[in-house]
Design an enzyme around this catalytic site. Structure first.
Site, PDB file in Angstrom:
ATOM      1  N   HIS B  62       0.860  -1.184   0.000  1.00  0.00           N
ATOM      2  CA  HIS B  62       0.000   0.000   0.000  1.00  0.00           C
ATOM      3  C   HIS B  62       0.899   1.237   0.000  1.00  0.00           C
ATOM      4  CE1 HIS B  62      -3.935  -2.010   1.607  1.00  0.00           C
ATOM      5  NE2 HIS B  62      -3.818  -2.062   0.298  1.00  0.00           N
ATOM      6  N   ASP B  64       1.106   4.141   1.412  1.00  0.00           N
ATOM      7  CA  ASP B  64       1.619   4.818   2.604  1.00  0.00           C
ATOM      8  C   ASP B  64       2.716   4.016   3.304  1.00  0.00           C
ATOM      9  OD1 ASP B  64      -0.407   3.003   3.242  1.00  0.00           O
ATOM     10  OD2 ASP B  64      -1.030   4.075   5.047  1.00  0.00           O
ATOM     11  N   HIS B  65       3.103   2.891   2.712  1.00  0.00           N
ATOM     12  CA  HIS B  65       4.199   2.085   3.268  1.00  0.00           C
ATOM     13  C   HIS B  65       5.335   1.875   2.262  1.00  0.00           C
ATOM     14  CE1 HIS B  65       2.009   0.816   6.983  1.00  0.00           C
ATOM     15  NE2 HIS B  65       1.029   1.292   6.249  1.00  0.00           N
ATOM     16  N   HIS B 140      -4.387  -8.318   6.637  1.00  0.00           N
ATOM     17  CA  HIS B 140      -4.740  -7.018   6.063  1.00  0.00           C
ATOM     18  C   HIS B 140      -5.357  -7.236   4.687  1.00  0.00           C
ATOM     19  CE1 HIS B 140      -4.791  -2.757   6.031  1.00  0.00           C
ATOM     20  NE2 HIS B 140      -3.831  -2.582   5.147  1.00  0.00           N
ATOM     21  N   HIS B 268       0.386   4.592  13.302  1.00  0.00           N
ATOM     22  CA  HIS B 268      -0.494   4.480  12.128  1.00  0.00           C
ATOM     23  C   HIS B 268      -1.878   5.064  12.406  1.00  0.00           C
ATOM     24  CE1 HIS B 268      -2.474   2.615   8.565  1.00  0.00           C
ATOM     25  NE2 HIS B 268      -1.277   2.798   8.042  1.00  0.00           N
TER      26      HIS B 268
END
Lengths: 301, 301
Positions: B62, B64-65, B140, B268
């Protein structure tokens, strides 16, 4: 036209410097040009509404011009964007973005249109009633285009004192702006000569980054209101400019002079120099109307 | 171990918030975990030397990682890096990075090794004389791993007063640290009991983000010195957490309690909440030794 500089330094982002990205406001559009890493944060910092951006033009696929694009495309989804987004850039840009969306299983909730470019000639890539966008083929280490954004129609600048003097109803102002003849209720006929200061010159903006000194662009950008031209290096590093297919400030000024543009904005500075004023000092003797790009700065013309 | 928080907010980067990235210093290593957009700027802001990073662990793909990874990989080249770089992450990470390098015709000047992960069981992915790294399979929306970094050997904490008292030459200090017996020139024999405060407990760090509440990880992270666990939501948004496969602060605390870790760090955070203290307030009644991650903050343990 109003130009917002979001980032104007070469290579890697720093704590106070950002790679290339800018927004050109014209005729209701917010055209984004290039999108280096961190550009979405720069949009926030400059209080530019994400939702107003519908067209993104990417000059080339070097990181300092494109690595922020996937993040922006993803953020649009998180912001529940519904409007179409059009992305213009070199062949490969579609694969670059779609692969990353696929790997994150994070497809956009809006329609994404890619307009992949490969022509080595200047071509029309966007047109509506008010504005056109053409490519400016540049000379760099990978396939690169600049972009020429031109307002289409000519309008007349209203003379408010005259409009008041003749008591012209506001409803006629737009007609006057278009140069029309107005007949008042009392039968008086007023022309654009009576009500305006005459035509405002059509505005145009030429973005040229990254590129070596490349005189063939002069023909394409001739007479542009404003030219943004990269000036990665100073004259003392001319050899480095040649080797990396970048330009010096003097070379940018030479292009501006030959193209007889209204104003030159220099950008894409290498971080090796202590002061950006040095770029202006080198360019001004060749082309006086030279300005320096700076993050957060806007230029209206 | 020393943990540097470079970014700890969920989703999109903001003007003062950054997506997930952190550096764990241990046994001479600077392990980078996750690399959201802007992480390279956060490295500069935290004055962490780029050249000390040789291993990057990516939890999942993803944005944001991981969207900051290609920029960092490219910057390493511009900084003339020569040392090998090892990247650990889900299958697809190699294609993601190599495609972007290819499209920019900007290959790295150093060797880039990809260790692609696909196992659903915890596995050993790095080992040297001093430290091991194992995956922590998480739950996830896409394939995701946390990482458990464990110091291997146990060392003895030197008692400097005792060393001075017995006039032990400095050359023997390392032997004392390993618990060895030292014979001085005068024939005196000194053991670890004479020269040290005893064994320092072996340190370990478990990073778990992003994940739904997932008790099977308890077995893997049992007794870790420090657990970083995502807490995207507060209890009132439990349904949203379930739907998006994220955790609440309470759920993170429940995992910490069950795993009997030394300390819990929450991170997070969703940007929807006004204060991060709220997360601590919800977690502490379940697990008291809870701290809040914050950009630029370091934790030593």
């Amino acid at each position: 036209m109003k130009l917002h500089i979001l980032g104007c330094t070469a290579a890697t982002p720093g704590t106070v410097t950002n790679p290339t990205s800018q927004i050109l406001e014209t005729k209701g559009h917010m055209f984004m040009i290039d999108c280096g890493e961190g550009s979405q944060v720069q949009l926030r910092r400059n209080r530019i509404k994400f939702s107003r951006i519908n067209h993104i033009f990417i000059s080339h696929l070097h990181g300092d011009h494109v690595f922020g694009l996937i993040g922006l495309v993803s953020t649009f989804t998180l912001l529940n964007r519904l409007d179409d987004l059009h992305i213009y850039g070199p062949v490969g840009i579609k694969e670059m973005i779609l692969l990353q969306l696929k790997l994150g299983n994070s497809y956009t909730g809006y329609k994404l249109y890619f307009h992949e470019l490969s022509s080595k000639e200047s071509e029309l890539i966007f047109e509506d009633k008010h504005v056109t966008v053409k490519t400016i083929p540049l000379k760099h280490r990978v396939y690169t285009n600049g972009f020429l954004i031109e307002e289409k129609e000519e309008v007349y600048q209203l003379n408010l004192d005259a409009l008041n003097h003749y008591e012209v109803p506001v409803v006629y102002y737009n007609k006057a702006k278009q140069g029309g003849t107005i007949t008042l209720e009392n039968g008086q006929v007023l022309t654009s000569e009576d009500l305006t200061f005459g035509k405002i010159p059509q505005k145009s903006y030429a973005f040229c980054s990254d590129t070596a000194f490349h005189p063939p662009i002069v023909e394409v950008i001739q007479g542009a209101s404003v030219l943004y031209h990269e000036a990665t290096f100073l004259k003392k590093d001319q050899e480095l400019a040649k080797k990396t297919l970048h330009s010096t400030a003097q070379e940018a000024a030479e292009i501006a002079k030959q193209a007889q543009v209204g104003q030159l904005i220099l950008g894409h500075f290498s971080s090796r120099y202590k002061s950006f004023q040095l770029f202006k000092d080198e360019a001004c003797p060749i082309f006086e109307r030279t300005e320096i790009a700076q993050e957060g700065k806007t230029f209206e013309f």
